[in-house]
Design a protein around this motif. Sequence first.
Motif, PDB file in Angstrom:
ATOM      1  N   GLN A  37       9.270-108.187 131.630  1.00 48.08           N
ATOM      2  CA  GLN A  37       8.640-108.121 130.319  1.00 48.08           C
ATOM      3  C   GLN A  37       9.556-108.770 129.276  1.00 48.08           C
ATOM      4  O   GLN A  37      10.760-108.513 129.257  1.00 48.08           O
ATOM      5  CB  GLN A  37       8.367-106.669 129.935  1.00 48.08           C
ATOM      6  N   ARG A  56       4.520-110.352 130.284  1.00 45.27           N
ATOM      7  CA  ARG A  56       5.231-110.632 131.531  1.00 45.27           C
ATOM      8  C   ARG A  56       5.506-112.123 131.647  1.00 45.27           C
ATOM      9  O   ARG A  56       4.608-112.947 131.448  1.00 45.27           O
ATOM     10  CB  ARG A  56       4.416-110.160 132.741  1.00 45.27           C
ATOM     11  N   THR A 145       0.459-112.475 130.249  1.00 48.06           N
ATOM     12  CA  THR A 145       1.645-113.184 130.706  1.00 48.06           C
ATOM     13  C   THR A 145       1.968-114.361 129.798  1.00 48.06           C
ATOM     14  O   THR A 145       1.160-114.743 128.944  1.00 48.06           O
ATOM     15  CB  THR A 145       1.425-113.701 132.139  1.00 48.06           C
TER      16      THR A 145
END
Length: 218
Positions: A37, A56, A145
């Motif tokens: 993260q 992420r 992400t």
Amino acid sequence: MCGRYSFTQLAETIADKFQVKEVSPLSPRYNIAPTQQVATIFVNSETLERQFKMLRWGLIPSWAKDAKMGAKLINARAETVAEKPAFRASFKKRRCLILADGFYEWHTENGKKQPFYFRLENGEPFAFAGLWSHWEKGEGEPVETCTIITTEANELMSSIHDRMPVIIDSQDYEKWLDPERGKTELLQPYPSEKMIFYPVSTEVNNPKNDRPECIQPI
């Protein structure tokens, strides 16, 4: 490429430096690695305000069938980011700033890979040009992400590696976050005269080592 970096700033510093209202408490990170993260900032499409969020590292395109694809997409090349299927939708609609205060690169010397740490000369935190994506498949939880855009190395870095992460100048944050304004002209090597680098311990080679010694010069 950019495969490891640091971010050790306090939430108060982030709020002030990057002009966001709410920042989650953070622990200093000295050896951030892919799939972990990472701290980012993007513009909320509803409020049009900057928003802090942990994403992420390793972009999973919305159309991907398998989340494992993200581990291969930690970087996007500036030269092709607007056209490549994995990145073009995010480049058009989902820009972000990925927060850092230094990054690592390796150079082989006498058969040994020596890590070097790069940062701004003034020691200030900065932001990589990033893209983000929302991925949702099946019954699992949605995953958000991101990826770091890279470009050709500046003169300072070229002796170590031929690529470097794109660092967005603070005066261009708003421009980069606005897809209508921030185009590929921002994806340039950061000026060499504003950066420094030095060798660090091979301790950083192992992502499990996440402590201040990773960024100390040797």
